[in-house]
Write a protein that holds these residues in place. Structure first.
Motif, PDB file in Angstrom:
ATOM      1  N   ARG A   1       0.852  -1.208   0.000  1.00 13.90           N
ATOM      2  CA  ARG A   1       0.000   0.000   0.000  1.00 13.90           C
ATOM      3  C   ARG A   1       0.882   1.250   0.000  1.00 13.90           C
ATOM      4  NH1 ARG A   1      -5.509  -0.931   1.227  1.00 13.90           N
ATOM      5  NH2 ARG A   1      -5.670   1.320   1.421  1.00 13.90           N
ATOM      6  N   LEU A   2       1.923   1.196   0.816  1.00 18.43           N
ATOM      7  CA  LEU A   2       2.813   2.355   0.967  1.00 18.43           C
ATOM      8  C   LEU A   2       3.516   2.712  -0.332  1.00 18.43           C
ATOM      9  CD1 LEU A   2       4.246   4.271   2.990  1.00 18.43           C
ATOM     10  CD2 LEU A   2       5.857   2.425   3.444  1.00 18.43           C
ATOM     11  N   PHE A   3       3.916   1.682  -1.096  1.00 23.28           N
ATOM     12  CA  PHE A   3       4.666   1.949  -2.328  1.00 23.28           C
ATOM     13  C   PHE A   3       3.768   2.070  -3.558  1.00 23.28           C
ATOM     14  CE2 PHE A   3       8.208   1.336   0.356  1.00 23.28           C
ATOM     15  CZ  PHE A   3       9.201   2.115  -0.229  1.00 23.28           C
ATOM     16  N   SER A   4       2.465   1.935  -3.364  1.00 22.37           N
ATOM     17  CA  SER A   4       1.559   2.315  -4.448  1.00 22.37           C
ATOM     18  C   SER A   4       1.373   3.828  -4.340  1.00 22.37           C
ATOM     19  CB  SER A   4       0.213   1.596  -4.289  1.00 22.37           C
ATOM     20  OG  SER A   4      -0.525   2.209  -3.237  1.00 22.37           O
ATOM     21  N   ASP A   5       0.621   4.413  -5.242  1.00 20.39           N
ATOM     22  CA  ASP A   5       0.419   5.865  -5.165  1.00 20.39           C
ATOM     23  C   ASP A   5      -0.430   6.267  -3.945  1.00 20.39           C
ATOM     24  OD1 ASP A   5       2.020   6.214  -7.319  1.00 20.39           O
ATOM     25  OD2 ASP A   5       0.409   6.524  -8.773  1.00 20.39           O
TER      26      ASP A   5
ATOM     27  N   PHE B   1      -4.486  -7.169  -3.189  1.00 17.15           N
ATOM     28  CA  PHE B   1      -4.165  -5.766  -3.474  1.00 17.15           C
ATOM     29  C   PHE B   1      -3.555  -5.634  -4.871  1.00 17.15           C
ATOM     30  CE2 PHE B   1      -1.259  -2.062  -3.086  1.00 17.15           C
ATOM     31  CZ  PHE B   1      -2.229  -1.089  -2.865  1.00 17.15           C
ATOM     32  N   TRP B   2      -2.565  -6.488  -5.147  1.00 23.60           N
ATOM     33  CA  TRP B   2      -1.851  -6.397  -6.418  1.00 23.60           C
ATOM     34  C   TRP B   2      -2.790  -6.605  -7.596  1.00 23.60           C
ATOM     35  CZ3 TRP B   2       2.038  -4.442  -8.776  1.00 23.60           C
ATOM     36  CH2 TRP B   2       2.465  -4.946 -10.004  1.00 23.60           C
ATOM     37  N   TYR B   3      -3.639  -7.643  -7.524  1.00 24.38           N
ATOM     38  CA  TYR B   3      -4.491  -7.956  -8.668  1.00 24.38           C
ATOM     39  C   TYR B   3      -5.641  -6.972  -8.827  1.00 24.38           C
ATOM     40  CZ  TYR B   3      -1.693 -12.152  -9.059  1.00 24.38           C
ATOM     41  OH  TYR B   3      -0.622 -13.003  -9.223  1.00 24.38           O
ATOM     42  N   ASN B   4      -5.865  -6.134  -7.832  1.00 24.71           N
ATOM     43  CA  ASN B   4      -6.901  -5.110  -7.964  1.00 24.71           C
ATOM     44  C   ASN B   4      -6.367  -3.760  -8.427  1.00 24.71           C
ATOM     45  OD1 ASN B   4      -9.676  -6.011  -7.354  1.00 24.71           O
ATOM     46  ND2 ASN B   4      -8.665  -6.851  -5.551  1.00 24.71           N
ATOM     47  N   LEU B   5      -5.047  -3.635  -8.574  1.00 22.57           N
ATOM     48  CA  LEU B   5      -4.491  -2.378  -9.084  1.00 22.57           C
ATOM     49  C   LEU B   5      -4.704  -2.309 -10.593  1.00 22.57           C
ATOM     50  CD1 LEU B   5      -1.000  -2.056  -7.256  1.00 22.57           C
ATOM     51  CD2 LEU B   5      -3.112  -0.797  -6.753  1.00 22.57           C
ATOM     52  N   THR B   6      -4.927  -1.107 -11.100  1.00 22.66           N
ATOM     53  CA  THR B   6      -5.003  -0.955 -12.554  1.00 22.66           C
ATOM     54  C   THR B   6      -3.599  -1.150 -13.132  1.00 22.66           C
ATOM     55  OG1 THR B   6      -4.494   1.401 -12.467  1.00 22.66           O
ATOM     56  CG2 THR B   6      -6.837   0.779 -12.334  1.00 22.66           C
TER      57      THR B   6
END
Ligand code: HEM
Length: 484
Positions: free
Chosen positions: A178-182, A428-433
């Motif tokens: 989560r932290l290293f996503s936007d 989390f990963w598979y739900n990111l665009t």
């Protein structure tokens, strides 16, 4: 002959004590204050935390005043807390947003901090802009934070320390992702959500209770910076978040957050797919639907930032009748940690600082004296429960006899990592665009790539590969290592 200490020249080298274990009742029960091992042994959680609180005062952020509005009767269904009893009731709040672990837009963690401060009501206090956390073993906390601060010799941020800890403690992975996503670079404070993270309990008069998590979802919509934008702002306007909040409120563009609970009966919690006391795990809305309880509004800027925001002493232990902690050991530690930090940082009478003392007008106690008394020191009222005066000493309105969920002897407990710890990182990963995935890879490569230790780089990349093999490969390629 008097006993003499051994010569100071003799250095005794002994092994480090196990720093991460904590003593609690059975494997799921609360922590024990009796957790003494050896004097000054950092495994003793109180000693370790108390030392940590005295190391340095962390940075704060921005803040404002406003109110919590009860919008449904859901809270009343689950709790006797006064704040939930009347739809439409408004309870004043003060809210602070603090950055954690470094410079704004560098380590990317923002914290949301909420506190109703009226009357007998306590607070929904010290939340975070993420539903989970890096740890579930409280004794890890000071060690983890040390790795996010500065190297003891160079006094520089140290990417090896940073990733050495995270890669060695894989239960942190979902929070790291989560932290290293936007999401880690929110567009100021108005456009991010807040979560209690911990599981609490909502309790009714008859003693029946539910495990709950609280969510405050932004009514402004989620908005983030990319790392490129954040880096520019870090150089040109590191106070962007503070300015954005202040100016929005000045322009009467009041921000608000709709507050929900997720509730589980103790019985349902026993068979829930995750340990409900595990702070590294989220509860999905499919598994436990959210129920609206109210709305937080920020409507008033402070007249004096230091007096009204900087000095506020928020603490997760500020709970009212009807809200109770769960046995989550990290929450149990925090019940001690914040007041301990505040006694040290603000002084033993911190509760009489005007912005902190609203409770005092309604709840006199028997504390007296000490450094820096800010008010009338409770005047001539008794300083003990005197039988000679007619004191109103009501019993606590309920006892917790229904709360018998943990039984067993005292154990030294340290969690272990298993496959289930990769479930949320995968979700989390598979739900990111696709764009968000690309940004994530770029953010990790830019940061992990600056570590110098190949051991650390490989260990962390292997964790990402466990989430998704091609993710691991992309990161390995970006930081120039081979995945083993
Ligand atoms: C064992 C675990 C933890 C310990 C010992 C701990 C301890 C502390 C301490 C001592 C402070 C400074 C308080 C002050 O100066 O008034 C702090 C700040 C903060 N912590 Fe924690 N913390 C822990 C975990 C967490 C978790 C899990 C969350 C979120 C759910 C969290 C959210 C925050 C926030 C938002 C702040 C900033 C508060 C402010 O603005 O004063 N912490 N923490």
């Amino acid at each position: 002959m008097p006993l003499q200490r051994e010569s100071q020249n003799i250095k005794v080298y002994r092994s480090y004590p196990q720093p991460y274990e904590a003593q609690r009742v059975a494997e799921t029960g609360p922590l024990l204050l009796q957790d003494f091992h050896l004097a000054r042994d950092p495994a003793l959680i109180i000693e370790s935390l108390a030392h940590f609180h005295r190391e340095r005062i962390p940075e704060r952020g921005a803040g404002a005043h406003g109110y919590f509005e009860t919008t449904t009767d859901v809270g009343k269904k689950y709790s006797m807390a006064d704040i939930f009893q009347r739809v439409g009731e408004k309870t004043p709040i003060t809210m602070r947003f603090s950055t954690v672990g470094g410079n704004v837009f560098e380590t990317n963690v923002f914290s949301t901090y909420l506190r109703p401060v009226t009357g007998e009501e306590g607070s929904a206090d010290v939340w975070n802009n993420t539903p989970v956390f890096f740890i579930r073993d409280p004794a890890k906390f000071p060690n983890f934070i040390h790795t996010q601060k500065r190297n003891p010799q160079t006094h520089l941020k140290d990417k090896d320390m940073f990733w050495d800890y995270l890669s060695s403690n894989p239960e942190s992975l979902y929070q790291v992702m989560r932290l290293f996503s936007d999401l880690g670079t929110p567009y100021g404070f108005r456009h991010m959500n807040g979560w209690s993270g911990h599981t609490y309990r909502l309790v009714k008069e008859d003693g029946s209770w539910h495990y709950v998590k609280f969510h405050a979802l932004t009514d402004q919509g989620i908005k983030n910076h990319t790392i490129a934008e954040a880096n520019i702002l870090a150089g040109t306007n590191p106070d962007f978040g503070t300015q954005d909040l202040f100016e929005a409120i000045e322009a009467k563009n009041y921000p608000s957050w709709t507050v929900y609970i997720q509730a589980l009966t103790p019985k349902a919690a026993e068979t829930f797919k995750y340990n409900v006391l595990d702070l590294t795990k989220d509860w999905s809305y499919e598994d436990v639907p959210p129920q609206e309880i109210g709305r937080l509004h920020l409507t008033q800027n402070p007249k004096n930032y230091f007096a009204e925001i900087e000095q506020v002493a928020f603490a997760p232990g500020h709970m009212v009748e009807g809200v109770e902690p769960s046995e989550d050991p990290v929450l149990q530690s925090r019940l001690f940690a914040y007041p301990d930090a505040q006694r040290y940082r603000l002084g033993v009478n911190y509760q009489t600082i005007p912005v902190c003392c609203v409770l005092l007008y309604y709840l006199p106690n028997f504390q007296r004296d000490g450094r820096a008394v800010h008010d009338d020191n409770q005047g001539s009222r008794p300083n003990y429960p005197s039988s000679l005066e007619k004191l109103n000493l009501p019993k606590r309105p309920y006892n917790d006899a229904n709360h018998t969920i943990w039984v067993g002897g005292a154990v030294r407990y340290l969690s272990t990592v298993s496959e289930i710890d990769f479930a949320w990182p995968k979700i989390f990963w598979y739900n990111l665009t696709k764009q968000d995935q690309d940004n994530f890879v770029g953010n990790v490569v830019g940061h992990l790539g600056m570590a110098t230790s190949d051991v650390v780089k490989k260990r962390q990349t292997a964790l990402f590969a466990k989430v998704d093999h091609s993710l691991g490969q992309r990161i390995a390629h970006g930081i120039n290592i081979t995945l083993s």
